[in-house]
Structure formats: C-alpha cells, structure tokens
Design a protein around this motif. Structure first.
Motif, PDB file in Angstrom:
ATOM      1  N   VAL A 159       0.843  -1.200   0.000  1.00 14.37           N
ATOM      2  CA  VAL A 159       0.000   0.000   0.000  1.00 14.37           C
ATOM      3  C   VAL A 159       0.882   1.256   0.000  1.00 14.37           C
ATOM      4  CG1 VAL A 159      -1.608   1.367   1.375  1.00 14.37           C
ATOM      5  CG2 VAL A 159      -2.027  -1.070   1.017  1.00 14.37           C
ATOM      6  N   ALA A 160       1.909   1.244   0.843  1.00 16.01           N
ATOM      7  CA  ALA A 160       2.811   2.399   0.899  1.00 16.01           C
ATOM      8  C   ALA A 160       3.522   2.577  -0.441  1.00 16.01           C
ATOM      9  CB  ALA A 160       3.826   2.217   2.020  1.00 16.01           C
ATOM     10  N   GLY A 161       3.967   1.475  -1.025  1.00 18.64           N
ATOM     11  CA  GLY A 161       4.677   1.545  -2.300  1.00 18.64           C
ATOM     12  C   GLY A 161       3.777   2.056  -3.415  1.00 18.64           C
ATOM     13  N   LEU A 162       2.537   1.573  -3.412  1.00 22.24           N
ATOM     14  CA  LEU A 162       1.560   2.002  -4.408  1.00 22.24           C
ATOM     15  C   LEU A 162       1.297   3.502  -4.273  1.00 22.24           C
ATOM     16  CD1 LEU A 162       0.128   0.127  -6.402  1.00 22.24           C
ATOM     17  CD2 LEU A 162      -1.843   0.117  -4.894  1.00 22.24           C
ATOM     18  N   ALA A 163       1.123   3.943  -3.034  1.00 23.49           N
ATOM     19  CA  ALA A 163       0.829   5.359  -2.780  1.00 23.49           C
ATOM     20  C   ALA A 163       1.997   6.235  -3.242  1.00 23.49           C
ATOM     21  CB  ALA A 163       0.541   5.576  -1.298  1.00 23.49           C
ATOM     22  N   LEU A 164       3.190   5.849  -2.871  1.00 24.88           N
ATOM     23  CA  LEU A 164       4.354   6.664  -3.243  1.00 24.88           C
ATOM     24  C   LEU A 164       4.557   6.639  -4.758  1.00 24.88           C
ATOM     25  CD1 LEU A 164       6.789   8.291  -1.859  1.00 24.88           C
ATOM     26  CD2 LEU A 164       8.132   6.394  -2.756  1.00 24.88           C
ATOM     27  N   GLY A 165       4.419   5.453  -5.335  1.00 24.30           N
ATOM     28  CA  GLY A 165       4.596   5.330  -6.782  1.00 24.30           C
ATOM     29  C   GLY A 165       3.598   6.198  -7.534  1.00 24.30           C
ATOM     30  N   ALA A 224       7.633  -5.066   5.337  1.00 26.14           N
ATOM     31  CA  ALA A 224       7.000  -3.980   4.580  1.00 26.14           C
ATOM     32  C   ALA A 224       8.015  -3.311   3.655  1.00 26.14           C
ATOM     33  CB  ALA A 224       6.400  -2.956   5.539  1.00 26.14           C
ATOM     34  N   LEU A 225       9.186  -3.073   4.191  1.00 26.59           N
ATOM     35  CA  LEU A 225      10.243  -2.421   3.424  1.00 26.59           C
ATOM     36  C   LEU A 225      10.640  -3.262   2.211  1.00 26.59           C
ATOM     37  CD1 LEU A 225      11.583   0.261   4.062  1.00 26.59           C
ATOM     38  CD2 LEU A 225      13.492  -0.994   5.077  1.00 26.59           C
ATOM     39  N   SER A 226      10.703  -4.565   2.413  1.00 21.55           N
ATOM     40  CA  SER A 226      11.138  -5.410   1.302  1.00 21.55           C
ATOM     41  C   SER A 226      10.088  -5.452   0.193  1.00 21.55           C
ATOM     42  CB  SER A 226      11.522  -6.817   1.777  1.00 21.55           C
ATOM     43  OG  SER A 226      10.689  -7.267   2.795  1.00 21.55           O
ATOM     44  N   VAL A 239       7.391  -2.414  -5.361  1.00 21.38           N
ATOM     45  CA  VAL A 239       6.044  -1.940  -5.710  1.00 21.38           C
ATOM     46  C   VAL A 239       6.097  -0.463  -6.091  1.00 21.38           C
ATOM     47  CG1 VAL A 239       3.701  -1.542  -4.874  1.00 21.38           C
ATOM     48  CG2 VAL A 239       4.881  -3.664  -4.292  1.00 21.38           C
ATOM     49  N   ALA A 240       6.789   0.343  -5.284  1.00 21.60           N
ATOM     50  CA  ALA A 240       6.887   1.779  -5.576  1.00 21.60           C
ATOM     51  C   ALA A 240       7.558   2.007  -6.931  1.00 21.60           C
ATOM     52  CB  ALA A 240       7.675   2.488  -4.475  1.00 21.60           C
ATOM     53  N   LEU A 241       8.629   1.303  -7.154  1.00 17.56           N
ATOM     54  CA  LEU A 241       9.421   1.471  -8.368  1.00 17.56           C
ATOM     55  C   LEU A 241       8.614   1.127  -9.621  1.00 17.56           C
ATOM     56  CD1 LEU A 241      12.370   2.306  -8.251  1.00 17.56           C
ATOM     57  CD2 LEU A 241      12.967  -0.055  -8.784  1.00 17.56           C
ATOM     58  N   ASN A 242       7.937  -0.013  -9.569  1.00 19.27           N
ATOM     59  CA  ASN A 242       7.200  -0.455 -10.750  1.00 19.27           C
ATOM     60  C   ASN A 242       5.935   0.353 -10.976  1.00 19.27           C
ATOM     61  OD1 ASN A 242       8.404  -2.986 -12.157  1.00 19.27           O
ATOM     62  ND2 ASN A 242       8.809  -3.234  -9.984  1.00 19.27           N
ATOM     63  N   THR A 243       5.317   0.827  -9.890  1.00 20.22           N
ATOM     64  CA  THR A 243       4.150   1.696 -10.045  1.00 20.22           C
ATOM     65  C   THR A 243       4.564   2.986 -10.748  1.00 20.22           C
ATOM     66  OG1 THR A 243       3.215   0.815  -8.004  1.00 20.22           O
ATOM     67  CG2 THR A 243       2.282   2.868  -8.835  1.00 20.22           C
ATOM     68  N   HIS A 244       5.649   3.570 -10.276  1.00 17.31           N
ATOM     69  CA  HIS A 244       6.171   4.788 -10.885  1.00 17.31           C
ATOM     70  C   HIS A 244       6.482   4.561 -12.367  1.00 17.31           C
ATOM     71  CE1 HIS A 244       9.487   8.092 -10.921  1.00 17.31           C
ATOM     72  NE2 HIS A 244       8.433   8.420 -11.618  1.00 17.31           N
ATOM     73  N   ASP A 245       7.152   3.472 -12.622  1.00 16.88           N
ATOM     74  CA  ASP A 245       7.510   3.119 -13.995  1.00 16.88           C
ATOM     75  C   ASP A 245       6.282   2.966 -14.877  1.00 16.88           C
ATOM     76  OD1 ASP A 245      10.261   2.946 -14.316  1.00 16.88           O
ATOM     77  OD2 ASP A 245      10.020   0.984 -15.290  1.00 16.88           O
ATOM     78  N   GLY A 246       5.278   2.293 -14.337  1.00 16.21           N
ATOM     79  CA  GLY A 246       4.052   2.058 -15.102  1.00 16.21           C
ATOM     80  C   GLY A 246       3.386   3.364 -15.488  1.00 16.21           C
ATOM     81  N   LEU A 247       3.374   4.316 -14.563  1.00 14.21           N
ATOM     82  CA  LEU A 247       2.746   5.601 -14.850  1.00 14.21           C
ATOM     83  C   LEU A 247       3.533   6.369 -15.898  1.00 14.21           C
ATOM     84  CD1 LEU A 247       1.724   6.736 -11.296  1.00 14.21           C
ATOM     85  CD2 LEU A 247       0.249   5.976 -13.132  1.00 14.21           C
ATOM     86  N   ARG A 248       4.854   6.257 -15.810  1.00 20.56           N
ATOM     87  CA  ARG A 248       5.689   6.994 -16.747  1.00 20.56           C
ATOM     88  C   ARG A 248       5.494   6.515 -18.176  1.00 20.56           C
ATOM     89  NH1 ARG A 248      11.316   7.478 -14.124  1.00 20.56           N
ATOM     90  NH2 ARG A 248      11.142   5.259 -14.528  1.00 20.56           N
ATOM     91  N   PHE A 264       1.395  -4.757 -11.439  1.00 13.96           N
ATOM     92  CA  PHE A 264       1.274  -6.207 -11.305  1.00 13.96           C
ATOM     93  C   PHE A 264       2.657  -6.850 -11.136  1.00 13.96           C
ATOM     94  CE2 PHE A 264       0.975 -10.397 -13.260  1.00 13.96           C
ATOM     95  CZ  PHE A 264      -0.201 -10.905 -12.749  1.00 13.96           C
ATOM     96  N   ILE A 265       3.592  -6.432 -11.950  1.00 16.63           N
ATOM     97  CA  ILE A 265       4.951  -6.961 -11.848  1.00 16.63           C
ATOM     98  C   ILE A 265       5.568  -6.554 -10.516  1.00 16.63           C
ATOM     99  CG2 ILE A 265       7.290  -6.802 -12.795  1.00 16.63           C
ATOM    100  CD1 ILE A 265       5.954  -6.411 -15.548  1.00 16.63           C
ATOM    101  N   GLY A 266       5.353  -5.310 -10.129  1.00 18.37           N
ATOM    102  CA  GLY A 266       5.877  -4.824  -8.862  1.00 18.37           C
ATOM    103  C   GLY A 266       5.340  -5.625  -7.686  1.00 18.37           C
ATOM    104  N   LEU A 267       4.036  -5.896  -7.701  1.00 19.55           N
ATOM    105  CA  LEU A 267       3.429  -6.667  -6.612  1.00 19.55           C
ATOM    106  C   LEU A 267       3.969  -8.089  -6.602  1.00 19.55           C
ATOM    107  CD1 LEU A 267      -0.291  -5.457  -6.808  1.00 19.55           C
ATOM    108  CD2 LEU A 267       1.342  -5.005  -4.981  1.00 19.55           C
ATOM    109  N   GLN A 268       4.156  -8.621  -7.797  1.00 17.66           N
ATOM    110  CA  GLN A 268       4.640  -9.990  -7.889  1.00 17.66           C
ATOM    111  C   GLN A 268       6.070 -10.093  -7.338  1.00 17.66           C
ATOM    112  OE1 GLN A 268       4.251 -11.410 -11.857  1.00 17.66           O
ATOM    113  NE2 GLN A 268       3.886 -13.511 -11.227  1.00 17.66           N
ATOM    114  N   ILE A 269       6.894  -9.144  -7.694  1.00 16.14           N
ATOM    115  CA  ILE A 269       8.259  -9.136  -7.159  1.00 16.14           C
ATOM    116  C   ILE A 269       8.214  -8.853  -5.660  1.00 16.14           C
ATOM    117  CG2 ILE A 269      10.517  -8.009  -7.251  1.00 16.14           C
ATOM    118  CD1 ILE A 269       9.931  -7.337 -10.172  1.00 16.14           C
ATOM    119  N   GLY A 270       7.335  -7.896  -5.270  1.00 18.19           N
ATOM    120  CA  GLY A 270       7.206  -7.545  -3.852  1.00 18.19           C
ATOM    121  C   GLY A 270       6.783  -8.739  -3.014  1.00 18.19           C
TER     122      GLY A 270
END
Ligand SMILES: Nc1ncnc2c1ncn2[C@@H]1O[C@H](COP(=O)(O)OP(=O)(O)O)[C@@H](O)[C@H]1O
Ligand SMILES: [Mg+2]
Lengths: 267, 254
Positions: free
Chosen positions: A87-93, A141-143, A148-157, A191-197
């Motif tokens: 959730v935190a990663g999604l929000a930040l991303g 949570a950190l791991s 998740v944050a990285l891939n969410t950001h990437d997806g939006l870009r 989806f990829i971010g969550l899967q890796i997360g």
C-alpha cells in the motif's frame, strides 16, 4: 520454483504434460534417492534423515508439531507486512508518477535509499523498533515497498502522452484520471511490482525472523532446529518455506491476471 | 484571402496571426506562421494540405493542447487557455483507452451527467456510428475503422460546440466513410455544431465545406481560404462545383 518475469507480463506458456513430466524427472529421482539411500546406511547419519521421517515429523514429533503454530505466525506476519509495504509503495509510486513536483522532490532520495542492501536495514530497524514484532513487520513492509513503488512509478511513466491528452480533452476529474487512466494504464507494471514484492517480502519475512529471532515463526523454527542439530526439523521448515513461496505466487496470478486481460490480444 | 460574409465574429472562432514553433534538439522549427482564420458558429470548414504543413498542430492549438504559441485564438471572444468540453477532437489515431470497453470509453467524457442521460447518449452515438453489438468490446477486438468510429462517438457524445476532426475517416472503407460523412454533416447542421475537418479528400472537402482552407508547408501557412457558396445537396458535376474544386487543386500545387 517462483519465476519472475521482469519486463512485460506474459501469460505463462502452456506446457504440455510431456514437458511437465520431463521437468519433474530430476526432482522425483532425487526424492526417490532421498527416500531410499539413508535406509541403506548401516549407521544413521545425523545430516541424512530419511524422507519419511522428515515428512512424519510435523505430526509425530513434539518439537516438530510446533511447526504449525510457527506457520500461522509467519503467514500472518507475511500478509500484514506485505500489505503495509504494498500500500505504501503504491501510494508513493502514484504520487511520484502523477506529480512532477513530487517526482523531483522525492525520487532522488528514494533512489539513494534504495541502494541500501535490504538486510542492512535490520540493525537500524531493531534499533528503532526493538527486537519484537515491530521490527519484523517494518522489515517485511520495506522489502515489499521498494519493488512496488518502483514499478508503479515506472508504469505511470510509460502511459502514452496521447492518453494523457485524451484525459485533458475530456476534462476528466482527478478521481477519474486515477481510476480510469493512471491505475489501469500502470496496472501491468504494478502487477509486476506486486509480484516481485510478494517474493521479496517472503524473503524478508523468513530472513527477518531468522536474523531477529524472538517470538514464533518458520524462520525462528529453522534457526532453533539448526541450533539443536535437528536436521529433520530444518528440512521440514525449508519444505514449508518453498511451498508457501510457490503458493503465494500462484494465488497472486490467479487473482490478478484477469484484471489485465485487455492487453492480452494486443499486437 | 477572402472571409465569408456570414462569419459571426462575436460567437465564432477567431484565429489571429497565430504562430507555433517547436524546438527540436534546441533548434527552433517554425511549424505555423501567420495564421488568420475565422470560423463562424455552425460552419463546416475543410482543411487540406500536404502532410507536415501543420494541420494537426493547428487543431491542437484550437483544442488548447499547446500552451506555447504566438498570436490570438479566441472562441466567442474568450481566449483559449486550455481544453474545454465546448471543443471536442477526434485524433488521427483513435486513442481509445485499451482497458475500457467501447461503452466505457464513450462514457469517459460524460462525467457529471445523470446516469440516464449518460446511457441515452452512449446508445444514441453508438447507433450513429454503427457499432451496435460492440458496446462491450475492447478496442483490441475492433478493426481500425471501428475503433475510429468509436472515437468519433466519444467526441460527439460530449456535444461540443466545435468538433475538430484530424483525418478521421482515412482508415474506413469507402461505403462506411460516405455514410459517416453524411451522418457527421447532418449532425453538424442539425445541432449547429461547428466542424473543422482535416482531410486529404479535396472532392469531399468541397462537397461539404462552407470554406476550404488550403495550407502549404515549411513553415505551415494558409495558402488560400476558398469559400464555397453552394446550396446543399451540392451537384458534384455542376460547373461551379468543378470550378471550385479546380481552384483548390491549383492552390495545393504551389
Ligand atoms: N511535438 C512535436 N515536436 C516537434 N515537432 C513536431 C511536433 N509535432 C509536430 N511537429 C512537426 O511539425 C510539423 C507539422 O506537423 P503536423 O501538424 O503534424 O502536420 P500535418 O498534420 O499537416 O501533417 C512537422 O514537421 C512535424 O514534424
Ligand atoms: Mg496530421
């Protein structure tokens, strides 16, 4: 066991029965050897516990039965920690991906912090949160958070500028922009971010338990079994770890793959 | 350059001395220069010109997708400062959201309307572009022409005052194209919707338009604005029609 596809999510190729059996031949042979070889030895070797004894341990052995309670604790911790981090990663991303200002403010720090090896956080976290549940949850949570944050950001870009222009022309409100454009557009990448997360959080769960100790959990169960030189219980723990990691990945795909079906047939 | 007499300067679209320069690797590329154009309410304007002469850019300016330009563009006296629901566009590429069905794509622009109204407008426009039966199809399940028709429905459903169309019918087969041209034209007249159509089809431009704008490239300028004062339905074989068509062709061959 867990296969991570980095890049694009593609449907797993449908393997024929033949290929499945061919792939299973080696593990099955090893299992067979494990089941038979220890019984052929004249004197039992402490590192070579027969398969049937390992499989029976969670049901017959007093210490072995503790694996179930450990399993429950670990799953709860895994679920809670992953949910927090995701959730935190999604929000930040989303924030960083949707707002240029937030991107410029946050991304440099994020990318710097990301370079810290995951397990190097443990001394810091235990100093902040103590040796109890807090540190473990924070670590899990950190791991999950970073991928998740990285891939969410990437997806939006990578959402095409053309679609952004459509949103502008149709005067979509902010809410609609997020739900109809940003989230679905970034979904394959999220989806990829969550899967890796999910995988990194699993590593974080077991690693954190193993390294922080204290309390119950599969990682702690394994650490203790190793301390008592109970190879059978170590193996019981490891088998459970493998099964859960695998099950989490399969369950996730079942749940979320239908959500990105729209991209399936694109050229 | 001649202006039509019926141009309504207070309610219409007024483009004065407009220029647009893109920067490519730091070097300025003038794309539009010295554009003057008045488009009255309910007018149908055809724009023709070689590719690269800035037709799409001009439409983007009218829609408000380009913030940085010289000169003055105003609709009904108000300067254009960004996109508005009053001004709709059909892009050259359909730009449907791939994760939404045809229905949901059309509904995108209908935010804030009552649910019944939304349903009605969706049904009405799906029928208009002939996509009945494909309401719940995803864009990847449509042919290029069908996707383009869905994009037209999405723009029409918003009932803009001005609709600009960027070569929207190129991907369609000729039967569908003629039918859609007829429909678009009918809607434009019926609802007094102003339409600006970029097209390669000179014959069609002359057949529909109240005036035909001929553009020339490097940098993009208006070569001629040719008013077409003929009653509808026009006779493609009439002397006046043929004469006007030849004037457009002549202007195109600089
Ligand atoms: N975003 C952009 N950045 C730089 N140059 C552009 C951009 N968009 C269009 N151009 C250039 O502007 C010129 C006119 O483009 P366009 O308006 O698309 O012409 P047309 O629609 O008449 O074919 C072309 O030379 C094109 O390369
Ligand atoms: Mg163009």
């Amino acid at each position: 066991m867990t296969d991570i596809t980095i890049g694009t999510v593609k449907k797993a190729p449908r393997r024929g029965a033949v290929r499945i059996w061919r792939g299973a031949a080696l593990p099955l042979a090893l299992l067979g050897a494990w089941a038979i070889v220890p019984h052929l030895l004249s004197a039992p070797h402490p590192l070579l516990v027969p398969l049937d004894e390992v499989l029976a341990a969670p049901f017959t052995d007093t210490s072995g039965r503790e694996v179930w309670e450990s399993l429950v604790q670990t799953l709860l911790r895994y679920g809670a920690g992953f949910a927090l981090g995701a959730v935190a990663g999604l929000a930040l991303g989303l924030l960083v991906g949707a707002s240029g200002l937030a991107d410029r403010l946050i991304s440099p720090s994020f990318n710097a912090v990301r370079q810290i090896a995951l397990f190097a956080w443990i001394p810091l976290l235990t100093a902040w949160f103590g040796n109890g549940e807090g540190s473990k949850l924070a670590f899990i949570a950190l791991s999950a958070f970073f991928p998740v944050a990285l891939n969410t950001h990437d997806g939006l870009r990578t959402i095409g500028r053309g679609y952004m222009e459509v949103a502008a022309v149709l005067k979509l409100s902010w809410g609609r922009r997020v739900t109809k454009l940003l989230l679905p557009g970034a979904l394959p990448s999220i989806f990829i971010g969550l899967q890796i997360g999910l995988i990194t959080a699993w590593l974080g769960t077991v690693g954190g338990e193993y390294m922080i100790g204290v309390g119950r959990g599969l990682g702690i169960f394994i650490a203790e079994a190793r301390g008592q030189f109970r190879m059978d219980l170590v193996l019981v723990g490891v088998i459970f770890l493998a099964l859960i990691g695998f099950a989490a990945n399969v369950a996730f795909r079942r749940l979320f793959e239908p959500l990105i079906r729209w991209q399936g047939a694109r050229p | 350059m001649s202006l039509t007499a019926d141009t309504d300067a207070t309610r219409g679209l007024r483009i004065r001395n407009v220029g647009k320069t893109y920067r490519i690797e730091g070097r300025p590329l003038p794309v539009l220069q010295n554009i003057h154009l008045d488009i009255g309410p309910g007018e149908f304007v055809g724009i023709v010109g070689a590719s690269g002469c800035g037709k799409s850019t001009l439409l983007r300016l009218i829609i408000g997708l380009e913030a940085d330009y010289e000169g003055e563009i105003a609709l009904g006296g108000d300067p254009i400062g960004g996109p508005s629901r009053e001004r709709g566009i059909v892009f050259q590429d359909h730009r449907l959201f791939p994760w939404l069905t045809v229905t949901d794509n059309i509904a995108l622009g209908l935010e804030g309307l009552a649910a019944a109204e939304v349903r009605e407008r969706i049904a009405e426009n799906i029928e208009l572009v002939g996509l009945q039966g494909f309401e719940n199809a995803y864009p990847h399940q449509l042919s290029g022409g069908m996707a383009q028709r869905a994009a037209i429905a999405r723009a029409l459903a918003m009932r803009p005052q001005i609709l600009v169309l960027d070569e929207p019918l190129g991907a369609l087969d000729s039967l569908t194209r003629v039918r859609l041209q007829n429909e678009l034209f009918r809607i434009g007249r019926q609802s007094r919707m102003t339409m600006v159509l970029v097209t390669h089809d000179v014959e069609e431009a002359v057949y529909r338009s109240d005036k035909v704008v001929v553009m020339e490239p490097r940098p993009g300028r208006i070569k001629a604005t040719i008013p077409v004062h003929l009653d509808h339905p026009r006779q493609r074989g009439s002397a006046e029609f043929v004469n006007l068509r030849e004037r457009v062709y002549e202007a195109l061959q600089y």
